[in-house]
Design a protein around this motif. Structure first.
Motif, PDB file in Angstrom:
ATOM      1  N   ASP A 291     -19.415  19.500  10.895  1.00 57.44           N
ATOM      2  CA  ASP A 291     -19.610  18.367  11.801  1.00 57.44           C
ATOM      3  C   ASP A 291     -18.237  17.790  12.130  1.00 57.44           C
ATOM      4  O   ASP A 291     -17.494  17.387  11.233  1.00 57.44           O
ATOM      5  CB  ASP A 291     -20.507  17.316  11.141  1.00 57.44           C
ATOM      6  CG  ASP A 291     -20.852  16.171  12.079  1.00 57.44           C
ATOM      7  OD1 ASP A 291     -20.395  16.197  13.240  1.00 57.44           O
ATOM      8  OD2 ASP A 291     -21.555  15.253  11.648  1.00 57.44           O
ATOM      9  N   HIS A 294     -18.167  13.806  11.326  1.00 54.00           N
ATOM     10  CA  HIS A 294     -18.268  13.500   9.891  1.00 54.00           C
ATOM     11  C   HIS A 294     -18.004  14.782   9.107  1.00 54.00           C
ATOM     12  O   HIS A 294     -18.951  15.482   8.696  1.00 54.00           O
ATOM     13  CB  HIS A 294     -19.652  12.941   9.550  1.00 54.00           C
ATOM     14  CG  HIS A 294     -20.007  11.694  10.304  1.00 54.00           C
ATOM     15  ND1 HIS A 294     -19.445  10.472  10.010  1.00 54.00           N
ATOM     16  CD2 HIS A 294     -20.845  11.487  11.353  1.00 54.00           C
ATOM     17  CE1 HIS A 294     -19.933   9.556  10.835  1.00 54.00           C
ATOM     18  NE2 HIS A 294     -20.777  10.149  11.659  1.00 54.00           N
ATOM     19  N   HIS A 347     -23.913  14.381  19.358  1.00 59.23           N
ATOM     20  CA  HIS A 347     -23.386  14.421  17.998  1.00 59.23           C
ATOM     21  C   HIS A 347     -24.549  14.463  17.028  1.00 59.23           C
ATOM     22  O   HIS A 347     -25.653  13.982  17.333  1.00 59.23           O
ATOM     23  CB  HIS A 347     -22.518  13.189  17.694  1.00 59.23           C
ATOM     24  CG  HIS A 347     -21.248  13.128  18.482  1.00 59.23           C
ATOM     25  ND1 HIS A 347     -20.158  13.906  18.209  1.00 59.23           N
ATOM     26  CD2 HIS A 347     -20.911  12.370  19.554  1.00 59.23           C
ATOM     27  CE1 HIS A 347     -19.183  13.637  19.064  1.00 59.23           C
ATOM     28  NE2 HIS A 347     -19.628  12.707  19.895  1.00 59.23           N
ATOM     29  N   TYR A 348     -24.293  14.998  15.842  1.00 58.57           N
ATOM     30  CA  TYR A 348     -25.305  14.980  14.786  1.00 58.57           C
ATOM     31  C   TYR A 348     -25.298  13.621  14.102  1.00 58.57           C
ATOM     32  O   TYR A 348     -24.239  13.082  13.771  1.00 58.57           O
ATOM     33  CB  TYR A 348     -25.016  16.074  13.754  1.00 58.57           C
ATOM     34  CG  TYR A 348     -25.874  15.965  12.526  1.00 58.57           C
ATOM     35  CD1 TYR A 348     -27.247  16.194  12.580  1.00 58.57           C
ATOM     36  CD2 TYR A 348     -25.319  15.625  11.288  1.00 58.57           C
ATOM     37  CE1 TYR A 348     -28.036  16.083  11.455  1.00 58.57           C
ATOM     38  CE2 TYR A 348     -26.097  15.513  10.152  1.00 58.57           C
ATOM     39  CZ  TYR A 348     -27.464  15.740  10.250  1.00 58.57           C
ATOM     40  OH  TYR A 348     -28.243  15.623   9.127  1.00 58.57           O
ATOM     41  N   ASP A 349     -26.463  13.058  13.933  1.00 55.54           N
ATOM     42  CA  ASP A 349     -26.615  11.764  13.276  1.00 55.54           C
ATOM     43  C   ASP A 349     -27.652  11.929  12.168  1.00 55.54           C
ATOM     44  O   ASP A 349     -28.823  12.212  12.436  1.00 55.54           O
ATOM     45  CB  ASP A 349     -27.073  10.700  14.284  1.00 55.54           C
ATOM     46  CG  ASP A 349     -26.943   9.284  13.736  1.00 55.54           C
ATOM     47  OD1 ASP A 349     -26.935   9.135  12.497  1.00 55.54           O
ATOM     48  OD2 ASP A 349     -26.861   8.335  14.538  1.00 55.54           O
ATOM     49  N   ASP A 350     -27.226  11.769  10.909  1.00 56.31           N
ATOM     50  CA  ASP A 350     -28.137  11.976   9.789  1.00 56.31           C
ATOM     51  C   ASP A 350     -29.148  10.855   9.629  1.00 56.31           C
ATOM     52  O   ASP A 350     -30.033  10.935   8.771  1.00 56.31           O
ATOM     53  CB  ASP A 350     -27.359  12.154   8.485  1.00 56.31           C
ATOM     54  CG  ASP A 350     -26.467  10.960   8.169  1.00 56.31           C
ATOM     55  OD1 ASP A 350     -26.437  10.005   8.982  1.00 56.31           O
ATOM     56  OD2 ASP A 350     -25.798  10.967   7.125  1.00 56.31           O
ATOM     57  N   ARG A 351     -29.064   9.815  10.449  1.00 57.01           N
ATOM     58  CA  ARG A 351     -30.065   8.741  10.378  1.00 57.01           C
ATOM     59  C   ARG A 351     -31.309   9.077  11.186  1.00 57.01           C
ATOM     60  O   ARG A 351     -32.365   8.478  10.992  1.00 57.01           O
ATOM     61  CB  ARG A 351     -29.477   7.433  10.914  1.00 57.01           C
ATOM     62  CG  ARG A 351     -28.259   6.931  10.172  1.00 57.01           C
ATOM     63  CD  ARG A 351     -27.722   5.693  10.868  1.00 57.01           C
ATOM     64  NE  ARG A 351     -27.420   5.976  12.265  1.00 57.01           N
ATOM     65  CZ  ARG A 351     -27.194   5.036  13.188  1.00 57.01           C
ATOM     66  NH1 ARG A 351     -27.269   3.760  12.840  1.00 57.01           N
ATOM     67  NH2 ARG A 351     -26.918   5.367  14.435  1.00 57.01           N
ATOM     68  N   LEU A 365     -32.034   6.134  18.395  1.00 51.53           N
ATOM     69  CA  LEU A 365     -31.050   5.309  17.698  1.00 51.53           C
ATOM     70  C   LEU A 365     -31.636   3.954  17.314  1.00 51.53           C
ATOM     71  O   LEU A 365     -31.371   3.431  16.228  1.00 51.53           O
ATOM     72  CB  LEU A 365     -29.812   5.128  18.577  1.00 51.53           C
ATOM     73  CG  LEU A 365     -28.966   6.392  18.800  1.00 51.53           C
ATOM     74  CD1 LEU A 365     -27.862   6.127  19.808  1.00 51.53           C
ATOM     75  CD2 LEU A 365     -28.377   6.884  17.488  1.00 51.53           C
ATOM     76  N   GLU A 369     -31.827   2.715  13.469  1.00 47.02           N
ATOM     77  CA  GLU A 369     -31.214   1.459  13.048  1.00 47.02           C
ATOM     78  C   GLU A 369     -32.260   0.512  12.459  1.00 47.02           C
ATOM     79  O   GLU A 369     -31.989  -0.206  11.483  1.00 47.02           O
ATOM     80  CB  GLU A 369     -30.501   0.812  14.233  1.00 47.02           C
ATOM     81  CG  GLU A 369     -29.263   1.590  14.693  1.00 47.02           C
ATOM     82  CD  GLU A 369     -28.699   1.045  15.984  1.00 47.02           C
ATOM     83  OE1 GLU A 369     -29.303   0.092  16.531  1.00 47.02           O
ATOM     84  OE2 GLU A 369     -27.667   1.575  16.454  1.00 47.02           O
TER      85      GLU A 369
END
Length: 630
Positions: A291, A294, A347-351, A365, A369
């Protein structure tokens, strides 16, 4: 027919008792239980003692006889029994003694560390096997493993999206006490499954063996590697999209097309990964995908993304490995990127969660959040919720000082040494007695405090349910996330086929509708009731309406008001043609009156709304017409 062999314990302590109990008794947390402020679901204990007690209750006939009874005896000595709504077949004496019989046989072989063998067979929704065919498939699978004469318990479960059958077998032969070899068991079971698919014409599935175009069972040659175990666990247990899953979804199709071309070069491969915010690097003697945003994220093998993406296969074709080019960005005075040599689109978002990957990124998102904020609030509430001390320290100190003064008084008042010593012994006994009474009293006070629902320390799930009762949108979304992996029968039953389809993860808080009351279930479903009868169900992605034509379409109007609160990304009527026509006419009426501003996303339905004129609306039926009689 799909074969799954669950992973075993590594300590060799698999239990026949717990396995047989799981197969025959199902006591799970139903998802259609309403969430209340004072009622919490207590899952039955799964400890060995508790499981054994429940089985003993069954032996003693404490269970209701109508829920468990013998169905039939079979010629091979096995029999079928209906146990708590689960149809089982076993060649042991009975279901309640199956674990004891298996354990007794297993003790005859001291070399076998783990005699428990468990697998299950699953059928797609397109197949409808009979009970006889299911049990025959289980026996055929045991025969393929060389355990046709071994002790077994088979149970049919219908509590998931797919009909499946569990098989628990003893690897120790009941006569020879020899252990059945479980080497290459997956291959044997897959071949047996293909044989049953050919016999009954079921849907053909993939595995170690497949059925070719000549209806012959052959070994399969997989072109793509399976998902890494860590990524699989993350997506299954946490409902979070793994880095591997994200790369497969964003990059695998383009990488496959590039590697099929005659002329390729490293820069083209790097460009595809850069667009997704990833980077291809050397790791040890191979390639790995990282990634870019990150780098601390655990990378995965490049060959997992595509089997041709390795140094041994690419270096002979396009030369030595070249590092990824540098991404250069030019920004204006406001800090906005105006020009770049490589476009980065995602982008990769682990959330982010796996189940809503098709939803718009803004809503993904927002949901992520909201979930993070929900967890932080729980941690804060958990830290603030402290059990009172009940002033235990001062109470013990006061009691101790009391006896200290009494001892000092004895020293002054009693002059005889023997009598003084005797008095001290009496005081010591009374002191221990008083201390024990105080400890019991404190224990009772703490237990009384914990029994009060408002003082109980809630688990995260129960806490989320209580937040959902308060109308918290993030909590309702979390309940739906848990229900995503839940079994189908545990979810709230479907109400009607007259539906308003909404966008993916289109969550809203409960809406106050005149004449309706709302209730929230454990699976995140919001029920809207009128006079105690459920009229509408909001599942997030769909709004179901019962009796849409009664009372001049009150439920349809209320459903349209609910749909108006959604994002509007998708708004489509689904159901019978009469319902769709009536709903389209209502949309136009409500828009003209200014009560709503609904726009349908289906072009044909929106065109129908625009075409409807007052003179086109069907006239109300009147029994005064000469052609109609009441």
């Amino acid at each position: 027919m799909v074969v799954v062999i669950p992973k075993k314990r590594r300590d060799g302590k698999s239990s026949f008792l717990k396995l047989v109990f799981y197969l025959s008794f199902r006591e799970d947390n139903p998802g259609d239980i309403p969430v209340t402020a004072d009622a919490f679901f207590d899952r039955p204990s799964t400890s060995k003692i508790a499981v054994f007690d429940r089985l003993i209750d069954y032996i003693d006939r404490h269970a209701s006889p109508e829920s468990q009874h013998l169905i039939t005896h079979l010629p091979d000595g096995s029999h079928r029994i209906l146990c708590e709504g689960v149809l089982c077949q076993t060649n042991t004496l009975s279901i309640e003694t199956a674990s004891s019989e298996m354990n007794a046989v297993a003790l005859k072989n001291t070399r076998c560390k783990d005699p428990v063998y468990h697998f299950f067979l699953s059928w797609p929704e397109t197949d409808s096997p009979t009970v006889e065919q299911i049990f025959e498939s289980a026996r055929h699978s045991l025969k393929a493993l060389g355990m046709s004469d071994h002790q077994y318990v088979t149970a049919i479960h219908r509590d998931t999206d797919h009909l499946h059958c569990h098989v628990a077998a003893n690897r120790i032969h009941p006569v020879t006490y020899k252990v059945a070899d479980d080497a290459y068991d997956i291959s044997k079971l897959h071949k047996a499954s293909r044989e049953m698919e050919l016999k009954y014409g079921w849907t053909r599935t993939n595995g170690c063996h497949v059925i070719n175009e000549n209806n012959r069972i052959v070994r399969s040659c997989s072109k793509e590697k399976s998902m890494p175990d860590d990524a699989k666990k993350l997506e299954y247990y946490s409902d979070q999209e793994s880095l591997y899953g994200y790369a497969v979804r964003e990059c695998r199709p383009e990488i496959s097309e590039i590697l099929k071309a005659d002329s390729i070069y490293w820069e083209r491969i790097h460009a595809v990964l850069i667009r997704a915010g990833l980077e291809l690097k050397k790791k040890d003697r191979g390639l790995a995908i990282y990634d870019r945003v990150h780098p601390e994220q655990t990378p995965f093998k490049a060959s997992s993304l595509h089997p041709q993406l390795t140094l041994s296969k690419l270096v002979p074709r396009i030369g030595e490995f070249e590092n990824a080019p540098r991404v250069m960005e030019f920004k204006n005075e406001q800090g906005e990127v105006t020009l770049t040599n490589y476009m980065v689109s995602s982008h990769y978002d682990d959330r982010l969660h796996l189940r809503d990957h098709q939803a718009r990124m803004t809503r993904r998102l927002e949901r992520a959040e909201a979930r993070e904020e929900l967890k932080l609030r729980y941690q804060t509430d958990k830290k603030e919720a402290k059990c009172p001390s009940f002033d235990a320290k001062n109470r013990f100190r006061t009691l101790s000082m009391t006896f200290r003064f009494r001892r000092a008084h004895v020293c002054v008042a009693v002059r005889d040494p023997l009598m003084r010593k005797l008095a001290w012994h009496v005081l010591a006994f009374e002191r221990e007695k008083a201390m024990a009474e105080l400890r019991l009293k404190l224990k009772e006070e703490r237990a009384h405090w914990y029994r009060a629902p408002e003082n109980r320390r809630l688990s995260y799930r129960v806490w989320v349910e209580q937040q959902a009762l308060k109308g918290d949108k993030a909590a309702i979304s979390q309940l739906r996330g848990w229900a995503y992996q839940a079994k189908r029968d545990e979810r709230t039953a479907y109400l009607s086929d007259t539906v308003i389809e909404c966008a993916v993860s289109d969550d809203i808080a409960p809406v106050e509708l005149k004449g309706y009351t709302h209730h929230i279930h454990r699976d995140g479903v919001i029920l809207y009731k009128k006079e105690g009868v459920t009229q509408m169900i909001d599942r997030g992605e769909t709004i179901e309406m019962a009796r849409p034509f009664e009372n001049e379409g009150d439920n349809m109007v209320a459903g349209l008001h609910l749909a108006e609160q959604k994002s509007g990304e998708k708004r489509v009527f689904s159901g019978p043609r009469e319902y769709v026509e009536k709903a389209c006419s209502l949309v136009r009426d409500l828009n003209e009156m200014g009560e709503t501003s609904l726009t349908l996303t289906d072009s044909l339905q929106q065109k129908r709304v625009c075409e409807i004129r007052p003179q086109d609306k069907p006239a109300p039926i009147s029994f005064d017409s000469p052609n109609l009689t009441p």
